[in-house]
Design a protein around this motif. Structure first.
Motif, short mmCIF file in Angstrom:
data_model
loop_
_atom_site.label_atom_id
_atom_site.label_comp_id
_atom_site.label_asym_id
_atom_site.label_seq_id
_atom_site.Cartn_x
_atom_site.Cartn_y
_atom_site.Cartn_z
N VAL A 18 12.54 -13.47 45.69
CA VAL A 18 12.98 -12.17 46.24
C VAL A 18 12.08 -11.04 45.76
O VAL A 18 11.68 -10.17 46.54
CB VAL A 18 14.46 -11.90 45.87
CG1 VAL A 18 14.85 -10.47 46.24
CG2 VAL A 18 15.37 -12.89 46.57
N ILE A 19 11.74 -11.05 44.48
CA ILE A 19 10.84 -10.03 43.94
C ILE A 19 9.47 -10.12 44.61
O ILE A 19 8.88 -9.11 44.99
CB ILE A 19 10.68 -10.18 42.41
CG1 ILE A 19 12.02 -9.94 41.70
CG2 ILE A 19 9.63 -9.20 41.87
CD1 ILE A 19 12.63 -8.59 41.94
N PHE A 20 8.97 -11.34 44.75
CA PHE A 20 7.67 -11.55 45.38
C PHE A 20 7.63 -11.00 46.80
O PHE A 20 6.70 -10.28 47.18
CB PHE A 20 7.33 -13.05 45.39
CG PHE A 20 6.07 -13.38 46.12
CD1 PHE A 20 4.83 -13.11 45.57
CD2 PHE A 20 6.13 -13.96 47.39
CE1 PHE A 20 3.65 -13.42 46.26
CE2 PHE A 20 4.97 -14.27 48.09
CZ PHE A 20 3.73 -13.99 47.52
N VAL A 21 8.64 -11.32 47.58
CA VAL A 21 8.68 -10.86 48.98
C VAL A 21 8.82 -9.35 49.06
O VAL A 21 8.14 -8.69 49.86
CB VAL A 21 9.83 -11.55 49.73
CG1 VAL A 21 10.05 -10.91 51.11
CG2 VAL A 21 9.55 -13.04 49.89
N ASP A 22 9.71 -8.79 48.24
CA ASP A 22 9.92 -7.34 48.28
C ASP A 22 8.66 -6.59 47.86
O ASP A 22 8.28 -5.58 48.47
CB ASP A 22 11.09 -6.96 47.36
CG ASP A 22 11.58 -5.54 47.61
OD1 ASP A 22 11.87 -5.22 48.77
OD2 ASP A 22 11.66 -4.76 46.65
N PHE A 23 8.01 -7.09 46.82
CA PHE A 23 6.75 -6.47 46.36
C PHE A 23 5.67 -6.60 47.42
O PHE A 23 4.98 -5.63 47.75
CB PHE A 23 6.29 -7.14 45.06
CG PHE A 23 5.06 -6.52 44.45
CD1 PHE A 23 5.17 -5.57 43.45
CD2 PHE A 23 3.79 -6.89 44.88
CE1 PHE A 23 4.04 -4.99 42.89
CE2 PHE A 23 2.66 -6.32 44.33
CZ PHE A 23 2.78 -5.37 43.33
N LEU A 24 5.52 -7.80 47.98
CA LEU A 24 4.49 -8.06 48.97
C LEU A 24 4.63 -7.16 50.19
O LEU A 24 3.64 -6.70 50.77
CB LEU A 24 4.54 -9.53 49.41
CG LEU A 24 3.36 -10.05 50.24
CD1 LEU A 24 2.10 -10.13 49.37
CD2 LEU A 24 3.69 -11.41 50.84
N SER A 25 5.88 -6.86 50.55
CA SER A 25 6.13 -6.04 51.74
C SER A 25 5.62 -4.62 51.59
O SER A 25 5.48 -3.90 52.58
CB SER A 25 7.64 -6.01 52.04
OG SER A 25 8.33 -5.25 51.05
N ARG A 26 5.32 -4.21 50.36
CA ARG A 26 4.87 -2.85 50.10
C ARG A 26 3.35 -2.78 49.86
O ARG A 26 2.84 -1.74 49.47
CB ARG A 26 5.61 -2.28 48.89
CG ARG A 26 7.12 -2.34 49.07
CD ARG A 26 7.90 -1.89 47.85
NE ARG A 26 9.26 -2.36 47.91
CZ ARG A 26 10.22 -1.81 48.65
NH1 ARG A 26 9.95 -0.75 49.39
NH2 ARG A 26 11.44 -2.32 48.66
N THR A 27 2.66 -3.89 50.11
CA THR A 27 1.22 -3.93 49.93
C THR A 27 0.50 -4.03 51.26
O THR A 27 1.12 -4.24 52.32
CB THR A 27 0.81 -5.13 49.05
OG1 THR A 27 1.01 -6.35 49.80
CG2 THR A 27 1.64 -5.19 47.77
#
Length: 379
Positions: A18-27
């Motif tokens: 979940v952290i990976f996806v949420d972070f990735l979505s902001r890059t």
């Protein structure tokens, strides 16, 4: 492998995804590699399935089970009304699945994952694997705000501010002078590059207070601040908005000081209003070239949640943090410092309900389980 170990691993794997996806979505990765959007959905679905399995194999007390059964329909309605299946749903499942999970370890995993991801984005950016965002712009003359591999110029500074916040919370009085200096230098570098004033100001205030607490050996928490910081933040957000809506000089001055945030919140109030269970809002997060469409986004966490997710959710969050302030996990000065700085930042910044920024939202799960595991933080 027994049920308890399987349960813990399911939670950890889900949390990391979940952290990976949420972070990735902001890059800029999601803009440069379109397939990642579909991959991200698959990863979120996988995480949600693992959390549901964890819920089923865990042993729950009657009170805990009743609380979960009450929350599920309420939050399901909010998720349905706001269409946040891939964002709010995994956060909700992480919160209610926190049984037998030591959140000290989860915070350490979060710190490790965030710094690795930030380094990965930084290397990719400087090696031209991902480009600069088209949303780069200047303010105050010719000063350019760089995205540094993120979708918006403020993202990198805000991520590192939250890293600084929870790093100091975990390290407590054991934090060294060199660590404080390194955190300050990194925050300052990101401020120079992105001109994100609020994140830098909160970081400086945090590190200054950490130094004071450490060298004066302060240990007494503030029970009042532990319980009422989030409520005060909400009241300040709403109060300053009303000052602006009523056309007062103070309101106009405050709007200027917070770079137009009150004007945008006032516009949202008229355009969307307030609902009980929230509503789907398509925020406009950039001005459209050669178009009448203008930037339309509410930066205040409290007001953003109120407009987007409704009265019920903002009340659950405020009451939840109030109740956390009465539990053992808040019985130290570093919790008080963490919650106060977080609350101040959330008054005019939107990261309170963003799991990759604010893992403390998971603390609310302890209100369901009645646990206080994080109190075992090493001193």
């Amino acid at each position: 492998m027994n049920r308890s170990i399987v349960s813990k691993y399911l939670y950890i794997f889900s949390f990391v995804l979940v952290i990976f996806v949420d972070f990735l979505s902001r890059t800029m990765f999601v803009e440069g590699f379109s397939i990642l959007k579909n991959v991200s959905k698959i990863l979120v679905i996988s995480a949600c399935i693992m959390l549901l399995v964890k819920l089923l194999i865990d042993k729950h007390s009657k009170i805990e089970l009743y609380t979960i059964l009450i929350l599920i329909p309420i939050l399901s309605v909010i998720i349905f009304m706001t269409k946040t299946y891939y964002t709010l749903l995994p956060i909700f499942l992480l919160v209610i699945s926190v049984r037998n999970i030591n959140l000290e370890k989860i915070l350490r995993i979060w710190l490790f994952e965030i710094i690795i991801l930030m380094l990965f984005v930084s290397v990719s950016y400087y090696m031209d694997i991902i480009g600069e965002t088209t949303r780069v712009f200047g303010r105050e003359g010719d000063k350019i705000r760089y995205g540094l591999g993120y979708g918006y110029s403020s993202f990198s500074a805000n991520y590192f501010f939250h890293f600084t916040l929870f790093y100091s919370f975990i390290r407590r009085e054991k934090i060294k002078v060199l660590e404080i200096i390194a955190l300050f230098i990194t925050n300052y570098y990101l401020y120079i590059k992105t001109d994100t004033k609020s994140a830098f100001a909160c970081s400086v205030l945090l590190l200054f207070l950490v130094s004071i607490i450490k060298y004066l050996k302060l240990s007494k928490q503030s029970n009042f601040l532990n319980k009422y910081t989030m409520l005060c933040g909400f009241i300040i957000s709403l109060g300053t908005l009303f000052l602006y809506r009523f056309g007062t000089e103070v309101g106009e001055l405050l709007n200027t000081l917070v770079t137009g945030r009150l004007r945008l919140a006032d516009k949202a109030w008229d355009e969307f209003g307030i609902t009980i269970f929230g509503q789907k809002i398509l925020w406009v997060t950039e001005n459209q070239w050669m178009s009448e469409i203008e930037y339309d986004y509410v930066d205040s966490s409290f007001l953003n949640i109120l407009f987007n997710y409704g009265i019920i959710l903002i009340l659950l969050i405020i009451v939840g943090y109030y109740l956390l302030g009465k539990k053992k996990l808040s019985n130290n000065v570093f919790y008080t410092l963490m919650i106060v700085i977080l609350g101040i930042h959330c008054i005019y910044d939107p990261q309170l309900l963003e799991i990759s920024h604010n893992p403390s939202i998971l603390f609310l799960g302890y209100l369901i389980t009645g646990s206080d595991i994080i109190y075992n933080l090493k001193r």
